[in-house]
Design a protein around this motif. Sequence first.
Motif, PDB file in Angstrom:
ATOM      1  N   PRO A  97       0.895  -1.183  -0.048  1.00 44.54           N
ATOM      2  CA  PRO A  97      -0.026  -0.018  -0.027  1.00 44.54           C
ATOM      3  C   PRO A  97       0.733   1.059  -0.064  1.00 44.54           C
ATOM      4  O   PRO A  97       1.864   1.241   0.207  1.00 44.54           O
ATOM      5  N   HIS A 137      -0.409   4.600   4.054  1.00 46.89           N
ATOM      6  CA  HIS A 137      -1.580   3.561   4.157  1.00 46.89           C
ATOM      7  C   HIS A 137      -2.952   4.133   3.914  1.00 46.89           C
ATOM      8  O   HIS A 137      -3.863   3.831   4.392  1.00 46.89           O
ATOM      9  N   ASP A 183      -6.256  -8.013   2.954  1.00 48.37           N
ATOM     10  CA  ASP A 183      -5.654  -6.795   3.232  1.00 48.37           C
ATOM     11  C   ASP A 183      -6.405  -6.062   4.385  1.00 48.37           C
ATOM     12  O   ASP A 183      -7.558  -5.823   4.282  1.00 48.37           O
ATOM     13  N   LEU A 212      -6.307  -3.195   5.200  1.00 46.85           N
ATOM     14  CA  LEU A 212      -6.717  -1.806   4.819  1.00 46.85           C
ATOM     15  C   LEU A 212      -7.991  -1.919   4.012  1.00 46.85           C
ATOM     16  O   LEU A 212      -8.660  -0.938   3.857  1.00 46.85           O
TER      17      LEU A 212
END
Length: 209
Positions: free
Chosen positions: A129, A133, A161, A163
């Motif tokens: 990423p 982030h 992931d 995120l």
Amino acid sequence: MKNQWVALILIVITLKAFGQDKIVGGPCEGCEAIHESPVPFSKLDSFLKMPAASREGKKPLDINGIVYKADGKTPAPGVILYIYHTDETGHYPKKGNETGWGKRHGYLRGWMRTNEKGEYKFVTWRPAPYPDHSEPAHVHVTVKEPGLNEYYIDEYLFDDDPLLTSEKRQKLENRGGSGILKLKDVGTMFKAERLIYLGKNIPNYPANH
């Protein structure tokens, strides 16, 4: 008056002869990079091995799939896919001699053309990423199919992931279908599949294409 009609007829004939791609997909910054392929579209392969990045001791990604026409079942041959992504630091790496969109997309990019079965495949390394982030790790992808201009579809994302939160999942447009990959560890590499559906959730896509 006769000359004007003759001129109009010639214009119509010229447009039909050379053809014009129908504009679909809405604004797409950088999508024109698909035309920077160093190999003519007609000679592109359905398999792409991305330029190597520094991934000592890490397993590569093997991503494959089929591109389908808008009916969702007919394989689409001759479709161009352009992809690019960050390196293991979350940056788009440059060598310093990039031109065009390569100055922004870096050298971790490449082009494919689906085969007669609509298949494509590429091998690369899992991107990181962005350093802040702000977004999940992803692989950008642009599509160019016969008769239409190039347009973007949902990025390749990774289901594991952290995120890729529920909120971000809900905001995905699913252009071309879901781009979320579920990786399978097969020992020497990670494998995943993505099916692409042309026209799905693409603005102004012609119903009869």
